[in-house]
Design a protein around this motif. Structure first.
Motif, mmCIF file in Angstrom:
data_model
loop_
_atom_site.group_PDB
_atom_site.id
_atom_site.type_symbol
_atom_site.label_atom_id
_atom_site.label_comp_id
_atom_site.label_asym_id
_atom_site.label_seq_id
_atom_site.Cartn_x
_atom_site.Cartn_y
_atom_site.Cartn_z
ATOM 1 N N LEU A 51 0.665 -1.252 0.145
ATOM 2 C CA LEU A 51 -0.037 -0.088 -0.102
ATOM 3 C C LEU A 51 0.857 1.266 -0.019
ATOM 4 O O LEU A 51 0.487 2.398 -0.630
ATOM 5 N N ARG A 52 1.969 1.338 0.627
ATOM 6 C CA ARG A 52 2.892 2.302 0.437
ATOM 7 C C ARG A 52 3.387 2.548 -0.854
ATOM 8 O O ARG A 52 3.542 3.525 -1.476
ATOM 9 N N SER A 53 3.353 1.351 -1.672
ATOM 10 C CA SER A 53 3.821 1.414 -3.089
ATOM 11 C C SER A 53 2.708 2.120 -3.848
ATOM 12 O O SER A 53 2.857 2.902 -4.839
ATOM 13 N N VAL A 54 1.313 1.663 -3.680
ATOM 14 C CA VAL A 54 0.349 2.452 -3.922
ATOM 15 C C VAL A 54 0.322 3.746 -3.732
ATOM 16 O O VAL A 54 0.067 4.546 -4.808
ATOM 17 N N ASP A 55 0.575 4.284 -2.716
ATOM 18 C CA ASP A 55 0.506 5.772 -2.234
ATOM 19 C C ASP A 55 1.369 6.598 -3.025
ATOM 20 O O ASP A 55 1.313 7.783 -3.506
ATOM 21 N N ARG A 56 2.617 6.078 -3.470
ATOM 22 C CA ARG A 56 3.463 6.796 -4.518
ATOM 23 C C ARG A 56 3.033 6.819 -5.941
ATOM 24 O O ARG A 56 3.472 7.798 -6.689
ATOM 25 N N HIS A 57 2.049 6.144 -6.190
ATOM 26 C CA HIS A 57 1.330 6.307 -7.532
ATOM 27 C C HIS A 57 -0.257 6.748 -7.335
ATOM 28 O O HIS A 57 -0.924 6.416 -8.217
ATOM 29 N N ASN A 58 -0.496 7.624 -6.540
ATOM 30 C CA ASN A 58 -1.997 7.966 -6.155
ATOM 31 C C ASN A 58 -2.233 9.074 -7.354
ATOM 32 O O ASN A 58 -3.504 9.228 -7.300
ATOM 33 N N GLY A 59 -1.363 9.886 -7.906
ATOM 34 C CA GLY A 59 -1.689 10.553 -9.094
ATOM 35 C C GLY A 59 -2.410 11.943 -8.503
ATOM 36 O O GLY A 59 -3.261 12.763 -9.049
ATOM 37 N N GLU A 60 -2.441 12.154 -7.115
ATOM 38 C CA GLU A 60 -3.170 13.237 -6.348
ATOM 39 C C GLU A 60 -2.909 14.562 -7.111
ATOM 40 O O GLU A 60 -3.861 15.312 -7.254
ATOM 41 N N GLN A 61 -1.735 15.048 -7.648
ATOM 42 C CA GLN A 61 -1.590 16.255 -8.135
ATOM 43 C C GLN A 61 -2.300 16.302 -9.473
ATOM 44 O O GLN A 61 -2.831 17.550 -9.698
ATOM 45 N N HIS A 62 -2.353 15.302 -10.054
ATOM 46 C CA HIS A 62 -2.958 15.227 -11.433
ATOM 47 C C HIS A 62 -4.454 15.440 -11.250
ATOM 48 O O HIS A 62 -5.006 16.095 -12.030
ATOM 49 N N HIS A 63 -5.068 14.760 -10.296
ATOM 50 C CA HIS A 63 -6.498 14.788 -9.789
ATOM 51 C C HIS A 63 -6.731 16.126 -9.571
ATOM 52 O O HIS A 63 -7.769 16.744 -9.977
ATOM 53 N N ARG A 64 -6.159 16.704 -8.799
ATOM 54 C CA ARG A 64 -6.350 18.140 -8.359
ATOM 55 C C ARG A 64 -6.307 19.151 -9.553
ATOM 56 O O ARG A 64 -6.946 20.160 -9.937
ATOM 57 N N ARG A 65 -5.290 18.993 -10.493
ATOM 58 C CA ARG A 65 -5.097 19.846 -11.935
ATOM 59 C C ARG A 65 -6.498 19.523 -12.531
ATOM 60 O O ARG A 65 -7.029 20.460 -13.353
ATOM 61 N N ILE A 66 -6.847 18.275 -12.763
ATOM 62 C CA ILE A 66 -8.012 18.142 -13.673
ATOM 63 C C ILE A 66 -9.314 18.765 -12.983
ATOM 64 O O ILE A 66 -10.046 19.565 -13.778
ATOM 65 N N ARG A 67 -9.562 18.573 -11.885
ATOM 66 C CA ARG A 67 -10.526 19.486 -11.021
ATOM 67 C C ARG A 67 -10.572 20.872 -11.190
ATOM 68 O O ARG A 67 -11.594 21.649 -11.604
ATOM 69 N N GLY A 68 -9.347 21.545 -11.050
ATOM 70 C CA GLY A 68 -9.107 22.730 -11.526
ATOM 71 C C GLY A 68 -9.678 23.293 -12.913
ATOM 72 O O GLY A 68 -10.148 24.327 -12.947
ATOM 73 N N LEU A 69 -9.126 22.378 -13.779
ATOM 74 C CA LEU A 69 -9.408 22.914 -15.357
ATOM 75 C C LEU A 69 -10.906 22.582 -15.550
ATOM 76 O O LEU A 69 -11.243 23.450 -16.500
ATOM 77 N N LEU A 70 -11.399 21.650 -14.848
ATOM 78 C CA LEU A 70 -12.944 21.466 -15.210
ATOM 79 C C LEU A 70 -13.768 22.408 -14.102
ATOM 80 O O LEU A 70 -15.015 21.990 -14.136
ATOM 81 N N ASP A 71 -13.148 23.340 -13.328
ATOM 82 C CA ASP A 71 -13.990 23.953 -12.504
ATOM 83 C C ASP A 71 -14.873 23.587 -11.522
ATOM 84 O O ASP A 71 -15.944 23.731 -11.022
ATOM 85 N N LEU A 72 -13.967 22.412 -11.043
ATOM 86 C CA LEU A 72 -14.789 21.617 -9.709
ATOM 87 C C LEU A 72 -14.059 22.133 -8.576
ATOM 88 O O LEU A 72 -12.999 22.311 -8.712
ATOM 89 N N PRO A 73 -14.890 22.278 -7.285
ATOM 90 C CA PRO A 73 -14.007 22.730 -6.101
ATOM 91 C C PRO A 73 -13.079 21.588 -5.875
ATOM 92 O O PRO A 73 -13.050 20.535 -6.106
#
Length: 380
Positions: free
Chosen positions: A312-334
């Motif tokens: 699960l620590r290995s999973v955490d290194r690939h959670n893509g959180e920054q990309h997820h936040r970027r997508i939400r920002g571009l789509l105008d989601l909170p």
């Protein structure tokens, strides 16, 4: 020679006793004190009545001084509803009257797990006014013998979690939330009650000022497509086991298997999604999720808790959180809080070693769970 006339009865002595018995204690006390001053000077009768009036009035005032600071004197005014059933005017009612979609504040605030939840009454409030909680769904438990708290939890918790995802559409838009539910106790079960009512609130007892209900008509096609793609992963993440892998390895590995399937489905949906302007971060998010997927699959087969946590620590290194936040920002989601692990309790994968940090999938629903014992009462 006629006998002398008896002394006159002091009128204020009588008035003192009468007003004290009518709970007009301040007047009774004043009249009684005046009567006690007048009686010996005017050689009148009524000293006993005056003393009784002063005593009763004093006792009432003393009791009021003790009770008033600790008793909640609320005027019980029923709420008003529109023709569609929405609450339009605040008012007090019983928990049996709560409907899905109602916003409310429990009397006395939110309660701790394992305690009777609301003291029997709540204030229903229009959802655009400050409130503590919102009921979002109800369902009926299957017939049979009373399953006990553990049995009810096994059914109610995942069902409430799934129903919240459907209700909110975008649970991340509201920050950290906590789910609760009412369920029949053993006595209520014997009386034939089977209803579970799911509701949500902020865990720190702060107020909401909007409904958490999602409305698809407020979202554009790209927003809806992205939220639908993330829903499998978010829902599976919310259903993490309550016990740590050291306590229940089988439950943890089963959840990891569900997460693997959900992540694979989210990857498929993201690849098919049409997200104008967000194609690049979407591709990077897919790449991260694909890199992390094998670790979920390995965690599902982990032979022990240490191996499980390592995967699960290995999973955490690939959670893509920054990309997820970027997508939400571009789509105008909170945007969710910048540190989602602070908003989401990961009891299923926590370990005694604080450095063994539990992973989080990208954009998990920021909800925790609390079981409250409480019978919805007749009619439920």
């Amino acid at each position: 020679m006629p006998p002398p006339a008896p002394p006159a009865l002091n009128g204020l002595a009588v008035t003192s006793l009468v007003t004290s018995l009518l709970c007009l204690a301040p007047l009774g006390l004043v009249f009684g004190c005046i009567a006690l001053w007048q009686i010996p000077r005017r050689r009148q009768r009524g000293k006993g009545l005056a003393i009784a009036g002063v005593s009763v009035s004093g006792a009432i005032l003393l009791l009021a001084a003790v009770v008033i600071p600790v008793v909640d004197f609320r005027v019980w005014t029923p709420p008003a509803r529109s023709d569609s059933g929405d609450v339009t005017k605040p008012g007090w009612t019983t928990i049996q009257s709560i409907r899905a979609g109602d916003c409310f504040t429990p009397r006395g605030g939110l309660t701790k797990p394992g305690t009777p939840p609301l003291g029997g009454s709540v204030e229903l409030i229009p959802c655009d006014m400050p409130h503590r909680a919102e009921a979002y769904a109800s369902f009926t438990l299957p017939e049979g013998d009373f399953p006990g708290l553990d049995g009810i939890t096994a059914t109610a918790w995942p069902q409430c979690a799934r129903l919240f995802m459907d209700y909110a559409l975008d649970s991340m838009a509201f920050g950290r939330l906590q789910t609760y539910y009412f369920h029949p106790d053993e006595k209520g079960w014997a009386a034939g009650r089977r209803t579970v009512m799911c509701w949500v609130a902020r865990p720190d007892n702060t107020e909401l000022d909007v409904s958490v209900r999602g409305d698809a008509s407020d979202l554009d096609a790209a927003q809806l497509e992205f939220l639908a793609a993330m829903k499998p992963l978010n829902t599976a993440g919310a259903l993490r086991p309550a016990k740590s892998p050291q306590q229940d390895l089988a439950g943890a590995t089963a959840w990891a298997g569900d997460m693997a399937q959900a992540q694979a489905e989210t990857i498929r949906l993201l690849k098919d999604a049409d997200l104008p302007g967000a194609e690049a971060p979407t591709g990077r998010l897919v790449a991260e999720l694909e890199a992390g997927l094998p670790f979920w699959q390995q965690a599902a087969k982990a032979p022990d808790a240490d191996a499980f946590l390592s995967h699960l620590r290995s999973v955490d290194r690939h959670n893509g959180e920054q990309h997820h936040r970027r997508i939400r920002g571009l789509l105008d989601l909170p945007l969710p809080p910048s540190e989602p692990t602070q908003g989401l309790e990961r009891t299923a994968v926590s370990a005694p070693d604080p450095h063994r940090r539990a992973p989080h999938p990208p954009g998990p629903p920021l909800i925790t769970r609390t079981v409250l014992e409480g019978d919805l009462g007749p009619g439920q």
